[in-house]
Design a protein around this motif. Structure first.
Motif, PDB file in Angstrom:
ATOM      1  N   ALA A  95       0.830  -1.208   0.000  1.00 29.72           N
ATOM      2  CA  ALA A  95       0.000   0.000   0.000  1.00 29.72           C
ATOM      3  C   ALA A  95       0.864   1.257   0.000  1.00 29.72           C
ATOM      4  CB  ALA A  95      -0.932  -0.004   1.198  1.00 29.72           C
ATOM      5  N   ALA A  96       1.966   1.228   0.743  1.00 29.45           N
ATOM      6  CA  ALA A  96       2.870   2.383   0.783  1.00 29.45           C
ATOM      7  C   ALA A  96       3.509   2.619  -0.581  1.00 29.45           C
ATOM      8  CB  ALA A  96       3.939   2.176   1.843  1.00 29.45           C
ATOM      9  N   ALA A  97       3.878   1.549  -1.276  1.00 24.32           N
ATOM     10  CA  ALA A  97       4.475   1.693  -2.603  1.00 24.32           C
ATOM     11  C   ALA A  97       3.474   2.294  -3.589  1.00 24.32           C
ATOM     12  CB  ALA A  97       4.974   0.345  -3.105  1.00 24.32           C
ATOM     13  N   VAL A  98       2.227   1.855  -3.505  1.00 24.46           N
ATOM     14  CA  VAL A  98       1.186   2.415  -4.377  1.00 24.46           C
ATOM     15  C   VAL A  98       0.947   3.883  -4.028  1.00 24.46           C
ATOM     16  CG1 VAL A  98      -1.268   2.271  -4.977  1.00 24.46           C
ATOM     17  CG2 VAL A  98       0.108   0.189  -4.828  1.00 24.46           C
ATOM     18  N   LEU A  99       0.944   4.193  -2.748  1.00 22.83           N
ATOM     19  CA  LEU A  99       0.744   5.574  -2.312  1.00 22.83           C
ATOM     20  C   LEU A  99       1.882   6.478  -2.785  1.00 22.83           C
ATOM     21  CD1 LEU A  99      -1.056   7.449  -0.617  1.00 22.83           C
ATOM     22  CD2 LEU A  99       0.383   6.901   1.341  1.00 22.83           C
ATOM     23  N   VAL A 100       3.112   5.995  -2.684  1.00 24.01           N
ATOM     24  CA  VAL A 100       4.261   6.783  -3.149  1.00 24.01           C
ATOM     25  C   VAL A 100       4.193   6.982  -4.664  1.00 24.01           C
ATOM     26  CG1 VAL A 100       6.778   6.750  -3.404  1.00 24.01           C
ATOM     27  CG2 VAL A 100       5.753   6.167  -1.219  1.00 24.01           C
ATOM     28  N   THR A 101       3.772   5.953  -5.389  1.00 19.74           N
ATOM     29  CA  THR A 101       3.627   6.081  -6.837  1.00 19.74           C
ATOM     30  C   THR A 101       2.559   7.117  -7.188  1.00 19.74           C
ATOM     31  OG1 THR A 101       4.285   3.787  -7.132  1.00 19.74           O
ATOM     32  CG2 THR A 101       3.138   4.825  -8.963  1.00 19.74           C
ATOM     33  N   GLY A 102       1.434   7.072  -6.498  1.00 23.08           N
ATOM     34  CA  GLY A 102       0.382   8.065  -6.722  1.00 23.08           C
ATOM     35  C   GLY A 102       0.838   9.471  -6.377  1.00 23.08           C
ATOM     36  N   ALA A 103       1.571   9.594  -5.278  1.00 22.84           N
ATOM     37  CA  ALA A 103       2.101  10.908  -4.902  1.00 22.84           C
ATOM     38  C   ALA A 103       3.083  11.414  -5.950  1.00 22.84           C
ATOM     39  CB  ALA A 103       2.769  10.824  -3.530  1.00 22.84           C
ATOM     40  N   GLY A 104       3.830  10.489  -6.539  1.00 24.24           N
ATOM     41  CA  GLY A 104       4.758  10.877  -7.598  1.00 24.24           C
ATOM     42  C   GLY A 104       4.044  11.405  -8.824  1.00 24.24           C
ATOM     43  N   LEU A 105       2.946  10.750  -9.192  1.00 25.89           N
ATOM     44  CA  LEU A 105       2.174  11.218 -10.348  1.00 25.89           C
ATOM     45  C   LEU A 105       1.580  12.603 -10.094  1.00 25.89           C
ATOM     46  CD1 LEU A 105       0.386   7.895 -11.324  1.00 25.89           C
ATOM     47  CD2 LEU A 105       2.155   9.089 -12.617  1.00 25.89           C
ATOM     48  N   VAL A 106       1.036  12.784  -8.896  1.00 26.71           N
ATOM     49  CA  VAL A 106       0.458  14.085  -8.550  1.00 26.71           C
ATOM     50  C   VAL A 106       1.544  15.160  -8.477  1.00 26.71           C
ATOM     51  CG1 VAL A 106      -0.732  15.358  -6.715  1.00 26.71           C
ATOM     52  CG2 VAL A 106      -1.532  13.086  -7.374  1.00 26.71           C
ATOM     53  N   SER A 107       2.677  14.817  -7.883  1.00 35.59           N
ATOM     54  CA  SER A 107       3.772  15.785  -7.760  1.00 35.59           C
ATOM     55  C   SER A 107       4.353  16.151  -9.123  1.00 35.59           C
ATOM     56  CB  SER A 107       4.872  15.224  -6.870  1.00 35.59           C
ATOM     57  OG  SER A 107       4.393  15.012  -5.571  1.00 35.59           O
ATOM     58  N   ALA A 108       4.476  15.165 -10.009  1.00 37.40           N
ATOM     59  CA  ALA A 108       4.985  15.456 -11.348  1.00 37.40           C
ATOM     60  C   ALA A 108       4.025  16.361 -12.110  1.00 37.40           C
ATOM     61  CB  ALA A 108       5.220  14.164 -12.113  1.00 37.40           C
ATOM     62  N   ALA A 109       2.724  16.096 -11.974  1.00 39.90           N
ATOM     63  CA  ALA A 109       1.739  16.962 -12.625  1.00 39.90           C
ATOM     64  C   ALA A 109       1.804  18.378 -12.060  1.00 39.90           C
ATOM     65  CB  ALA A 109       0.344  16.381 -12.457  1.00 39.90           C
ATOM     66  N   ALA A 110       1.966  18.488 -10.744  1.00 40.25           N
ATOM     67  CA  ALA A 110       2.074  19.817 -10.119  1.00 40.25           C
ATOM     68  C   ALA A 110       3.357  20.519 -10.550  1.00 40.25           C
ATOM     69  CB  ALA A 110       2.023  19.683  -8.600  1.00 40.25           C
ATOM     70  N   ALA A 111       4.452  19.774 -10.637  1.00 43.42           N
ATOM     71  CA  ALA A 111       5.709  20.375 -11.072  1.00 43.42           C
ATOM     72  C   ALA A 111       5.607  20.866 -12.510  1.00 43.42           C
ATOM     73  CB  ALA A 111       6.850  19.365 -10.933  1.00 43.42           C
ATOM     74  N   HIS A 112       4.943  20.101 -13.346  1.00 44.46           N
ATOM     75  CA  HIS A 112       4.765  20.538 -14.733  1.00 44.46           C
ATOM     76  C   HIS A 112       3.866  21.758 -14.809  1.00 44.46           C
ATOM     77  CE1 HIS A 112       4.377  20.511 -19.006  1.00 44.46           C
ATOM     78  NE2 HIS A 112       3.072  20.279 -18.933  1.00 44.46           N
ATOM     79  N   ARG A 113       2.824  21.748 -14.014  1.00 44.59           N
ATOM     80  CA  ARG A 113       1.888  22.886 -14.024  1.00 44.59           C
ATOM     81  C   ARG A 113       2.551  24.161 -13.506  1.00 44.59           C
ATOM     82  NH1 ARG A 113      -3.184  24.307 -15.713  1.00 44.59           N
ATOM     83  NH2 ARG A 113      -4.267  25.561 -14.199  1.00 44.59           N
ATOM     84  N   LEU A 114       3.383  24.037 -12.466  1.00 43.76           N
ATOM     85  CA  LEU A 114       4.006  25.220 -11.865  1.00 43.76           C
ATOM     86  C   LEU A 114       5.188  25.739 -12.666  1.00 43.76           C
ATOM     87  CD1 LEU A 114       3.870  24.231  -8.100  1.00 43.76           C
ATOM     88  CD2 LEU A 114       2.483  25.946  -9.276  1.00 43.76           C
ATOM     89  N   THR A 115       5.997  24.819 -13.226  1.00 39.46           N
ATOM     90  CA  THR A 115       7.196  25.257 -13.934  1.00 39.46           C
ATOM     91  C   THR A 115       7.031  25.280 -15.441  1.00 39.46           C
ATOM     92  OG1 THR A 115       8.124  23.025 -14.082  1.00 39.46           O
ATOM     93  CG2 THR A 115       8.670  24.324 -12.117  1.00 39.46           C
TER      94      THR A 115
END
Length: 82
Positions: free
Chosen positions: A7-27
């Motif tokens: 579950a932690a690995a899936v959560l980290v993967t999901g957080a990575g997808l959200v963070s990458a989308a946010a990084a793309h949106r912000l930068t």
């Protein structure tokens, strides 16, 4: 593998997808967003490795880290190119 680690690995993967989308949106830079995503995917792989350490898992983690370093250096070179 422990259900908590899975579950932690899936959560980290999901957080990575959200963070990458946010990084793309912000930068607005796809390279930085990809670097963020690869860091999170590396972390998720290491979390999965903690559950059932085997030589196959260790080799897979080493391959992911080597690939991350290769892609990261390629992104740095392409960023430095005129």
């Amino acid at each position: 593998m422990n259900a908590w680690l899975q579950a932690a690995a899936v959560l980290v993967t999901g957080a990575g997808l959200v963070s990458a989308a946010a990084a793309h949106r912000l930068t607005g830079d796809v390279r930085r967003a990809l670097a963020v995503l690869l860091d999170f995917l590396t972390a998720a792989g290491l979390v999965r490795l903690a559950g059932a350490p085997s030589w196959d898992g260790i080799l897979a983690a080493a391959a992911v880290i080597a690939l991350r370093r290769l892609i990261g250096s390629g992104l740095a070179v392409s960023r430095a190119a005129p």
